[in-house]
Design a protein around this motif. Structure first.
Motif, short mmCIF file in Angstrom:
data_model
loop_
_atom_site.label_atom_id
_atom_site.label_comp_id
_atom_site.label_asym_id
_atom_site.label_seq_id
_atom_site.Cartn_x
_atom_site.Cartn_y
_atom_site.Cartn_z
N LEU A 51 -6.22 89.66 -22.85
CA LEU A 51 -6.81 88.61 -22.03
C LEU A 51 -6.57 87.24 -22.67
O LEU A 51 -6.22 86.27 -21.97
CB LEU A 51 -8.31 88.84 -21.83
N ARG A 52 -6.74 87.14 -23.98
CA ARG A 52 -6.55 85.86 -24.67
C ARG A 52 -5.09 85.39 -24.60
O ARG A 52 -4.83 84.23 -24.29
CB ARG A 52 -6.99 85.99 -26.13
N VAL A 53 -4.15 86.28 -24.86
CA VAL A 53 -2.73 85.91 -24.80
C VAL A 53 -2.35 85.54 -23.37
O VAL A 53 -1.63 84.57 -23.14
CB VAL A 53 -1.84 87.05 -25.36
N SER A 54 -2.89 86.26 -22.40
CA SER A 54 -2.64 85.94 -20.99
C SER A 54 -3.22 84.58 -20.64
O SER A 54 -2.59 83.77 -19.94
CB SER A 54 -3.22 87.02 -20.08
N GLN A 55 -4.43 84.29 -21.12
CA GLN A 55 -5.05 82.99 -20.87
C GLN A 55 -4.20 81.88 -21.46
O GLN A 55 -3.99 80.84 -20.81
CB GLN A 55 -6.45 82.94 -21.47
N LEU A 56 -3.70 82.07 -22.66
CA LEU A 56 -2.84 81.05 -23.28
C LEU A 56 -1.59 80.80 -22.45
O LEU A 56 -1.18 79.65 -22.26
CB LEU A 56 -2.46 81.47 -24.70
N LYS A 57 -1.00 81.88 -21.95
CA LYS A 57 0.21 81.74 -21.13
C LYS A 57 -0.08 80.94 -19.86
O LYS A 57 0.65 80.03 -19.49
CB LYS A 57 0.76 83.13 -20.77
N VAL A 58 -1.17 81.28 -19.20
CA VAL A 58 -1.54 80.60 -17.95
C VAL A 58 -1.91 79.14 -18.23
O VAL A 58 -1.48 78.24 -17.51
CB VAL A 58 -2.69 81.35 -17.24
N LYS A 77 2.71 72.01 -15.91
CA LYS A 77 2.90 71.60 -14.52
C LYS A 77 1.98 70.47 -14.10
O LYS A 77 2.36 69.64 -13.27
CB LYS A 77 2.70 72.80 -13.57
N LEU A 78 0.75 70.44 -14.62
CA LEU A 78 -0.26 69.50 -14.12
C LEU A 78 -0.80 68.53 -15.15
O LEU A 78 -1.62 67.68 -14.81
CB LEU A 78 -1.42 70.29 -13.50
N GLY A 79 -0.35 68.64 -16.39
CA GLY A 79 -0.87 67.77 -17.44
C GLY A 79 -0.66 66.30 -17.15
O GLY A 79 -1.50 65.46 -17.49
N HIS A 80 0.41 65.97 -16.48
CA HIS A 80 0.73 64.57 -16.19
C HIS A 80 -0.27 63.91 -15.25
O HIS A 80 -0.38 62.69 -15.22
CB HIS A 80 2.13 64.45 -15.61
N ILE A 81 -1.02 64.69 -14.50
CA ILE A 81 -2.02 64.09 -13.60
C ILE A 81 -3.42 64.11 -14.22
O ILE A 81 -4.37 63.67 -13.60
CB ILE A 81 -2.03 64.75 -12.20
N PHE A 87 -4.57 75.33 -7.16
CA PHE A 87 -4.42 76.70 -6.70
C PHE A 87 -2.96 77.11 -6.51
O PHE A 87 -2.68 78.29 -6.30
CB PHE A 87 -5.19 76.91 -5.39
N GLY A 88 -2.03 76.18 -6.60
CA GLY A 88 -0.64 76.50 -6.34
C GLY A 88 0.27 76.58 -7.54
O GLY A 88 1.34 77.18 -7.48
N TYR A 89 -0.14 76.00 -8.68
CA TYR A 89 0.76 75.95 -9.84
C TYR A 89 1.18 77.33 -10.32
O TYR A 89 2.29 77.52 -10.80
CB TYR A 89 0.10 75.18 -11.00
N ILE A 90 0.32 78.30 -10.18
CA ILE A 90 0.57 79.63 -10.73
C ILE A 90 1.77 80.29 -10.06
O ILE A 90 2.42 81.15 -10.65
CB ILE A 90 -0.70 80.51 -10.65
N GLN A 91 2.09 79.86 -8.85
CA GLN A 91 3.23 80.45 -8.14
C GLN A 91 4.54 80.14 -8.83
O GLN A 91 5.53 80.85 -8.62
CB GLN A 91 3.24 80.00 -6.69
N SER A 92 4.56 79.10 -9.66
CA SER A 92 5.79 78.76 -10.37
C SER A 92 5.85 79.40 -11.76
O SER A 92 6.82 79.20 -12.49
CB SER A 92 5.94 77.24 -10.50
N LEU A 93 4.85 80.18 -12.11
CA LEU A 93 4.84 80.87 -13.39
C LEU A 93 5.85 82.01 -13.37
O LEU A 93 5.89 82.80 -12.42
CB LEU A 93 3.44 81.43 -13.69
N ASP A 94 6.67 82.07 -14.40
CA ASP A 94 7.63 83.15 -14.52
C ASP A 94 6.87 84.40 -14.95
O ASP A 94 6.56 84.58 -16.12
CB ASP A 94 8.72 82.79 -15.54
#
Length: 159
Positions: free
Chosen positions: A27-34, A41-45, A125-132
């Motif tokens: 769960l922790r490694v997955s959280q870090l990845k997400v 993707k969204l840090g700039h805003i 809600f949409g950024y995750i769709q671009s996750l490899d």
């Protein structure tokens, strides 16, 4: 912890000693990845997942009590107080102290807060769709369903 553990070239040859079967570790490694992907993707805003989540829940529960919000999102009261103060400075929320219970604080979004939440909903809600991800769409839905069940959040409340 570095996300290098997610890189197969770095991970290969390293004996994790059973950690690959540890729910907490996974769960922790997955959280870090997400989270890394979120900020890429969204840090700039300037959007942060925890902060947006607070505003999102307030938008769906106008007048929610601050303590109830903190408890439902598993945020410590002291941290919630700091968040709420910063949201007030930005003009995103209004606090109201009800006459019947002067110790509690009710929260609602301002027009500016509502506009912020609406404007960033597609990002959040949409950024995750671009996750490899190696998961297909059905597996992703199943993972969300299982995590909602595991965490005690009913599937119906997950959007």
């Amino acid at each position: 912890m570095s996300l290098d553990m997610l890189d197969p070239q770095v991970r290969d040859g390293i004996n994790l000693g059973g950690l690959e079967q540890s729910l907490g570790f996974l769960l922790r490694v997955s959280q870090l990845k997400v989270f890394d992907h979120f900020f890429e993707k969204l840090g700039h805003i300037g959007l942060k997942p925890g902060e947006y989540s607070v505003l999102w829940v307030i938008s769906h529960n106008p007048g929610i009590r601050q303590g109830q919000l903190a408890q439902s999102l598993a945020i410590k009261n002291a941290h919630m107080t700091k968040l709420i103060r910063s949201f007030e400075v930005y003009g995103f929320i209004e606090r109201r102290i009800p006459e019947e219970d002067r110790r509690s604080v009710e929260l609602s979004l301002t027009e500016q807060g509502e506009a912020f939440v609406a404007r960033h909903k597609p990002d959040f809600f949409g950024y995750i769709q671009s996750l490899d991800s190696p998961l297909d769409e059905g597996e992703t839905r199943e993972l969300i369903r299982l995590l909602a069940k595991f965490s005690g959040i009913s599937r119906e409340s997950v959007q």
